[in-house]
Write an enzyme that holds these catalytic residues in place. Structure first.
Site, PDB file in Angstrom:
ATOM      1  N   LYS A  21      -2.501  97.811 -20.056  1.00  0.00           N
ATOM      2  CA  LYS A  21      -2.739  98.571 -18.820  1.00  0.00           C
ATOM      3  C   LYS A  21      -2.334 100.023 -19.049  1.00  0.00           C
ATOM      4  O   LYS A  21      -1.210 100.305 -19.470  1.00  0.00           O
ATOM      5  CB  LYS A  21      -1.913  98.002 -17.656  1.00  0.00           C
ATOM      6  CG  LYS A  21      -2.118  98.797 -16.364  1.00  0.00           C
ATOM      7  CD  LYS A  21      -1.389  98.168 -15.190  1.00  0.00           C
ATOM      8  CE  LYS A  21      -0.040  98.760 -14.935  1.00  0.00           C
ATOM      9  NZ  LYS A  21      -0.037  99.983 -14.115  1.00  0.00           N
ATOM     10  N   ASP A  48      -5.653 101.624 -14.582  1.00  0.00           N
ATOM     11  CA  ASP A  48      -5.056 101.532 -13.233  1.00  0.00           C
ATOM     12  C   ASP A  48      -4.990 102.932 -12.621  1.00  0.00           C
ATOM     13  O   ASP A  48      -3.938 103.561 -12.581  1.00  0.00           O
ATOM     14  CB  ASP A  48      -3.657 100.911 -13.368  1.00  0.00           C
ATOM     15  CG  ASP A  48      -3.014 100.616 -12.030  1.00  0.00           C
ATOM     16  OD1 ASP A  48      -3.715 100.636 -11.003  1.00  0.00           O
ATOM     17  OD2 ASP A  48      -1.792 100.367 -12.015  1.00  0.00           O
ATOM     18  N   ASP A 108     -11.149 107.768  -2.116  1.00  0.00           N
ATOM     19  CA  ASP A 108     -11.810 108.988  -1.645  1.00  0.00           C
ATOM     20  C   ASP A 108     -13.036 108.550  -0.852  1.00  0.00           C
ATOM     21  O   ASP A 108     -13.194 107.342  -0.584  1.00  0.00           O
ATOM     22  CB  ASP A 108     -12.181 109.874  -2.857  1.00  0.00           C
ATOM     23  CG  ASP A 108     -12.208 111.362  -2.498  1.00  0.00           C
ATOM     24  OD1 ASP A 108     -12.794 111.704  -1.448  1.00  0.00           O
ATOM     25  OD2 ASP A 108     -11.649 112.173  -3.251  1.00  0.00           O
ATOM     26  N   THR A 135       3.676  97.844  -2.960  1.00  0.00           N
ATOM     27  CA  THR A 135       4.924  97.088  -2.764  1.00  0.00           C
ATOM     28  C   THR A 135       6.106  98.028  -2.480  1.00  0.00           C
ATOM     29  O   THR A 135       7.178  97.566  -2.103  1.00  0.00           O
ATOM     30  CB  THR A 135       5.254  96.204  -3.981  1.00  0.00           C
ATOM     31  OG1 THR A 135       5.094  96.980  -5.154  1.00  0.00           O
ATOM     32  CG2 THR A 135       4.359  94.995  -4.026  1.00  0.00           C
ATOM     33  N   ARG A 190       8.157  96.759 -19.162  1.00  0.00           N
ATOM     34  CA  ARG A 190       9.421  96.940 -19.889  1.00  0.00           C
ATOM     35  C   ARG A 190       9.970  95.707 -20.604  1.00  0.00           C
ATOM     36  O   ARG A 190      10.595  95.871 -21.661  1.00  0.00           O
ATOM     37  CB  ARG A 190      10.452  97.556 -18.935  1.00  0.00           C
ATOM     38  CG  ARG A 190      10.115  99.009 -18.627  1.00  0.00           C
ATOM     39  CD  ARG A 190      10.796  99.520 -17.396  1.00  0.00           C
ATOM     40  NE  ARG A 190      10.278  98.868 -16.188  1.00  0.00           N
ATOM     41  CZ  ARG A 190      10.730  99.109 -14.962  1.00  0.00           C
ATOM     42  NH1 ARG A 190      11.704  99.989 -14.788  1.00  0.00           N
ATOM     43  NH2 ARG A 190      10.195  98.493 -13.932  1.00  0.00           N
TER      44      ARG A 190
HETATM   45  O1  C5P Z   1       7.931  97.520 -16.565  1.00  0.00           O
HETATM   46  P1  C5P Z   1       7.369  96.628 -15.494  1.00  0.00           P
HETATM   47  O2  C5P Z   1       7.051  95.224 -15.987  1.00  0.00           O
HETATM   48  O3  C5P Z   1       8.181  96.632 -14.229  1.00  0.00           O
HETATM   49  O4  C5P Z   1       5.953  97.317 -15.175  1.00  0.00           O
HETATM   50  C1  C5P Z   1       5.111  96.837 -14.166  1.00  0.00           C
HETATM   51  C2  C5P Z   1       3.841  97.647 -14.110  1.00  0.00           C
HETATM   52  O5  C5P Z   1       3.102  97.203 -12.991  1.00  0.00           O
HETATM   53  C3  C5P Z   1       4.051  99.155 -13.936  1.00  0.00           C
HETATM   54  O6  C5P Z   1       2.951  99.815 -14.574  1.00  0.00           O
HETATM   55  C4  C5P Z   1       3.984  99.339 -12.438  1.00  0.00           C
HETATM   56  O7  C5P Z   1       3.536 100.603 -12.068  1.00  0.00           O
HETATM   57  C5  C5P Z   1       2.942  98.271 -12.066  1.00  0.00           C
HETATM   58  N1  C5P Z   1       3.025  97.817 -10.685  1.00  0.00           N
HETATM   59  C6  C5P Z   1       4.154  97.222 -10.142  1.00  0.00           C
HETATM   60  N2  C5P Z   1       4.169  96.812  -8.845  1.00  0.00           N
HETATM   61  C7  C5P Z   1       3.087  96.989  -8.090  1.00  0.00           C
HETATM   62  C8  C5P Z   1       1.936  97.568  -8.604  1.00  0.00           C
HETATM   63  C9  C5P Z   1       1.950  97.981  -9.924  1.00  0.00           C
HETATM   64  O8  C5P Z   1       5.155  97.048 -10.843  1.00  0.00           O
HETATM   65  N3  C5P Z   1       3.112  96.559  -6.852  1.00  0.00           N
END
Ligand code: C5P
Length: 233
Positions: free
Chosen positions: A34, A61, A66, A121, A212
């Site tokens: 992603k 993503d 718009d 979220t 992460r």
């Molecule tokens: O590092 P981590 O596993 O927390 O990353 C989650 C990914 O999913 C990040 O790119 C974050 O921006 C995205 N994301 C999220 N929660 C959401 C929508 C997207 O953690 N509600």
């Protein structure tokens, strides 16, 4: 049936070299990658292409929002990059989503799938009230997901807490791409409501977004392999 890895690894960095290095390492160990606004704003198509050339499914993503004509144009502009998934905000309304779906359809069989963003979220009930929307977050999420489905989108991004609700509301074929995933051996970081990969898949997720726990691991390949094994078990 062969195991199809549902894990999309989030490469949340503005550094194109770092993202390409991580992508190259992870090839064969994750289901896809992603790339989000942080990467795309810094590097655009020029930074995207070398990663795309690795051949992994890519999830762009960019959360488009718009007027319909502009969003359709943005989708058309992304088609040459051949992403597998593009995100758009469902609150842009049915005409905007339909215009995006029509634009994506012009790419034929290899068209990108469009995934809707419902309620971020980061917003809670009081934030929704502040912007004049229903404070019942779950009901609002379900309403927007169903609107996305009837407007031609292929699925939505949703939190672990929403998976079961949306699987029931939108039927078996709707894509549910789920971030907030933490295997039991990884730190939660800033994610508040997490599920393990197995829990999310059991609840009805089709794809998982994991950042992460993989990219921040001492050995990202080992972490990705461990995740895949956990899901396949
Ligand atoms: O590092 P981590 O596993 O927390 O990353 C989650 C990914 O999913 C990040 O790119 C974050 O921006 C995205 N994301 C999220 N929660 C959401 C929508 C997207 O953690 N509600």
């Amino acid at each position: 049936m062969a195991f199809k890895n549902p894990v999309f690894c989030a490469l949340d960095t503005p550094d194109a070299g770092e993202a390409l290095k991580m992508a190259t390492q992870l090839r064969g160990h994750v289901g896809g990658l992603k790339l989000g606004l942080e990467f795309f704003m810094a590097n655009g198509a020029v930074g995207y292409k070398p990663i795309a050339e690795l051949g992994l499914p890519l999830f762009l993503d960019v959360k488009l929002h718009d007027i319909p004509n502009t969003v359709a144009g943005a989708v058309r502009s992304l088609l040459p990059l051949r992403p597998n998934f593009i995100t758009i905000h469902t609150s842009g309304g049915p005409a905007m989503m339909r215009a995006a779906a029509d634009a994506a359809a012009t790419a034929g069989a290899g068209r990108p799938k469009l995934l809707g963003v419902t309620v971020l979220t980061s917003l809670d009930a009081s934030d929704l009230t502040a912007v004049g929307q229903s404070s019942d977050v779950a009901a609002h999420v379900a309403r927007l997901a169903k609107l996305a489905q009837s407007s031609g989108l292929d699925g939505v991004i949703c939190s672990p807490a929403e998976v079961a609700l949306l699987r029931a509301a939108c039927g078996p074929d709707f894509i549910l791409m789920v971030p907030g995933i933490r295997p039991s051996w990884a730190a939660a970081n800033d994610q508040k409501r997490v599920m393990t990969p197995r829990e999310a898949m059991t609840a009805g997720a089709t794809h998982l977004v994991v950042g992460r726990p993989i990219t921040g691991a001492a050995d990202p390949v080992e972490a990705a392999q461990r995740l895949a094994a956990e899901i396949a078990a």
